[in-house]
Design a protein around this motif. Structure first.
Motif, mmCIF file in Angstrom:
data_model
loop_
_atom_site.group_PDB
_atom_site.id
_atom_site.type_symbol
_atom_site.label_atom_id
_atom_site.label_comp_id
_atom_site.label_asym_id
_atom_site.label_seq_id
_atom_site.Cartn_x
_atom_site.Cartn_y
_atom_site.Cartn_z
ATOM 1 N N GLN A 80 54.725 4.365 46.406
ATOM 2 C CA GLN A 80 53.540 4.129 47.241
ATOM 3 C C GLN A 80 52.893 2.809 46.823
ATOM 4 N N PRO A 81 53.397 1.687 47.310
ATOM 5 C CA PRO A 81 52.906 0.369 46.876
ATOM 6 C C PRO A 81 51.413 0.148 47.080
ATOM 7 N N GLY A 82 50.791 0.864 48.000
ATOM 8 C CA GLY A 82 49.365 0.680 48.238
ATOM 9 C C GLY A 82 48.473 1.548 47.366
ATOM 10 N N LEU A 83 49.056 2.327 46.456
ATOM 11 C CA LEU A 83 48.288 3.243 45.622
ATOM 12 C C LEU A 83 47.541 2.485 44.532
ATOM 13 N N ALA A 84 46.227 2.651 44.476
ATOM 14 C CA ALA A 84 45.421 2.049 43.411
ATOM 15 C C ALA A 84 45.492 2.950 42.185
ATOM 16 N N VAL A 85 45.547 2.340 40.998
ATOM 17 C CA VAL A 85 45.724 3.093 39.758
ATOM 18 C C VAL A 85 44.769 2.580 38.689
ATOM 19 N N LEU A 86 44.059 3.504 38.053
ATOM 20 C CA LEU A 86 43.221 3.192 36.897
ATOM 21 C C LEU A 86 43.773 3.972 35.712
ATOM 22 N N VAL A 87 44.310 3.253 34.731
ATOM 23 C CA VAL A 87 44.941 3.880 33.576
ATOM 24 C C VAL A 87 43.981 3.863 32.390
ATOM 25 N N LEU A 88 43.931 4.979 31.666
ATOM 26 C CA LEU A 88 43.071 5.109 30.493
ATOM 27 C C LEU A 88 43.915 5.231 29.233
ATOM 28 N N SER A 89 43.410 4.673 28.134
ATOM 29 C CA SER A 89 44.132 4.741 26.867
ATOM 30 C C SER A 89 43.140 4.930 25.726
ATOM 31 N N GLU A 99 52.721 -4.320 31.178
ATOM 32 C CA GLU A 99 53.702 -3.678 32.052
ATOM 33 C C GLU A 99 53.043 -3.207 33.342
ATOM 34 N N LEU A 100 51.849 -2.670 33.246
ATOM 35 C CA LEU A 100 51.146 -2.216 34.439
ATOM 36 C C LEU A 100 50.838 -3.366 35.370
ATOM 37 N N MET A 101 50.412 -4.492 34.817
ATOM 38 C CA MET A 101 50.129 -5.648 35.657
ATOM 39 C C MET A 101 51.395 -6.110 36.373
ATOM 40 N N ASP A 102 52.525 -6.091 35.649
ATOM 41 C CA ASP A 102 53.791 -6.495 36.255
ATOM 42 C C ASP A 102 54.179 -5.566 37.398
ATOM 43 N N GLN A 106 49.923 -7.158 42.019
ATOM 44 C CA GLN A 106 49.804 -7.943 43.233
ATOM 45 C C GLN A 106 49.850 -7.090 44.497
ATOM 46 N N ARG A 107 50.039 -5.791 44.365
ATOM 47 C CA ARG A 107 50.190 -4.958 45.561
ATOM 48 C C ARG A 107 48.997 -4.054 45.818
ATOM 49 N N ALA A 108 48.280 -3.655 44.790
ATOM 50 C CA ALA A 108 47.158 -2.740 44.971
ATOM 51 C C ALA A 108 46.234 -2.881 43.780
ATOM 52 N N GLY A 109 45.067 -2.243 43.873
ATOM 53 C CA GLY A 109 44.141 -2.287 42.762
ATOM 54 C C GLY A 109 44.750 -1.680 41.518
ATOM 55 N N MET A 110 44.440 -2.299 40.366
ATOM 56 C CA MET A 110 45.015 -1.855 39.108
ATOM 57 C C MET A 110 43.966 -1.992 38.023
ATOM 58 N N GLY A 111 43.814 -0.969 37.195
ATOM 59 C CA GLY A 111 42.864 -1.043 36.103
ATOM 60 C C GLY A 111 43.434 -0.479 34.826
ATOM 61 N N TYR A 112 42.990 -1.040 33.705
ATOM 62 C CA TYR A 112 43.400 -0.561 32.382
ATOM 63 C C TYR A 112 42.148 -0.533 31.517
ATOM 64 N N LEU A 113 41.661 0.675 31.169
ATOM 65 C CA LEU A 113 40.437 0.829 30.397
ATOM 66 C C LEU A 113 40.671 1.704 29.176
ATOM 67 N N LEU A 114 39.894 1.442 28.131
ATOM 68 C CA LEU A 114 39.850 2.358 27.005
ATOM 69 C C LEU A 114 39.031 3.585 27.400
ATOM 70 N N LYS A 115 39.395 4.737 26.839
ATOM 71 C CA LYS A 115 38.722 5.979 27.209
ATOM 72 C C LYS A 115 37.234 5.952 26.866
ATOM 73 N N ILE A 135 41.081 -4.702 43.337
ATOM 74 C CA ILE A 135 40.841 -5.675 42.268
ATOM 75 C C ILE A 135 41.533 -5.224 40.992
ATOM 76 N N THR A 136 41.987 -6.185 40.186
ATOM 77 C CA THR A 136 42.558 -5.900 38.883
ATOM 78 C C THR A 136 41.438 -5.884 37.852
ATOM 79 N N VAL A 137 41.323 -4.789 37.099
ATOM 80 C CA VAL A 137 40.273 -4.617 36.102
ATOM 81 C C VAL A 137 40.925 -4.343 34.748
ATOM 82 N N VAL A 138 40.648 -5.183 33.767
ATOM 83 C CA VAL A 138 41.230 -5.032 32.438
ATOM 84 C C VAL A 138 40.114 -4.874 31.414
ATOM 85 N N ASP A 139 40.282 -3.925 30.507
ATOM 86 C CA ASP A 139 39.272 -3.663 29.497
ATOM 87 C C ASP A 139 38.959 -4.936 28.701
#
Length: 224
Positions: A80-89, A99-102, A106-115, A135-139
């Motif tokens: 699902q290329p249009g799926l936005a994902v916010l990953v927590l660590s 790896e997530l950015m790769d 460029q296809r959908a919103g992407m986020g990487y945040l600390l818990k 939008i791309t959101v990086v911690d």
């Protein structure tokens, strides 16, 4: 605080208290949580069944607590290329962020945040809203490590340009950067033009997401 519109989400987090806390928080702000699960396989099944707009997922989940969440997210991004994902660590895991950015930047919103950011309601909900908008959101802690790794051309930047670059990489708009630094938007635009010029990055792409990904790619030491 209100987001632009209600979202349909799936949550994947093995820690029950954190998972239920996110469910209640998101519902309080008017969002619809379609499923809240505790492992990667359940995440795959829930997203395939419900087709949400956004997924909030932990990187490490049962059974091995390595990268089960990340692998599930990779699979879903391909399906699902249009799926936005916010990953927590729990910790700064720089390789996972890259790896997530790769995979999806460029296809959908992407986020990487600390818990720990989830505990700041305003910051967490702002990240949810921005990722949903594509939008791309990086911690900030991940951004700091990426900046620390990369020398050479970064040394050409002024201290103010480095501040602007860090905020760009976190996914902030020119307006938000201006507000954070208490300067005009025209000043921010001038700083960004200088940054892109000094880092040999194209300055003519109007897409915020692509701009952020280009900056992160450069910071990783790859060709932009």
């Amino acid at each position: 605080m209100q987001t632009e519109r209600p979202l349909r989400l799936v949550i994947a987090e093995d820690a029950v208290l954190l998972r239920e806390g996110m469910v209640q928080l998101l519902q309080r702000f008017g969002h619809e949580v379609l499923a809240a699960v505790g492992d990667g396989d359940a995440l795959l099944a829930a997203v395939r069944e419900h087709r949400p707009e956004l997924v909030v997922a932990d990187v490490r989940m049962p059974p091995n607590f390595t990268d089960e969440g990340l692998r599930a997210v990779r699979t879903l991004q391909m399906e699902q290329p249009g799926l936005a994902v916010l990953v927590l660590s729990q910790y700064v895991e720089q390789t996972f962020a890259e790896e997530l950015m790769d995979q999806g930047g460029q296809r959908a919103g992407m986020g990487y945040l600390l818990k720990e950011r989830v505990g700041d309601v305003g910051e967490f909900m702002d990240a949810v809203a921005r990722v949903a908008r594509g939008i791309t959101v990086v911690d900030p802690d991940v951004v700091s490590q990426l900046l620390a790794r990369r020398r050479g051309p970064l040394e050409r930047l002024t201290p103010r340009e480095r501040e602007v670059l860090a905020l760009m990489a976190e996914g902030h708009s020119n307006t938000a950067i201006a507000r954070r630094l208490v300067v005009t938007e025209a000043a921010v635009a001038k700083h960004i033009a200088g940054i892109l010029l000094k880092l040999d990055l194209p300055a003519d792409n109007p897409e915020v997401n692509r701009r952020v990904v280009a900056v992160l790619t450069y910071l990783r030491g790859e060709d932009a």
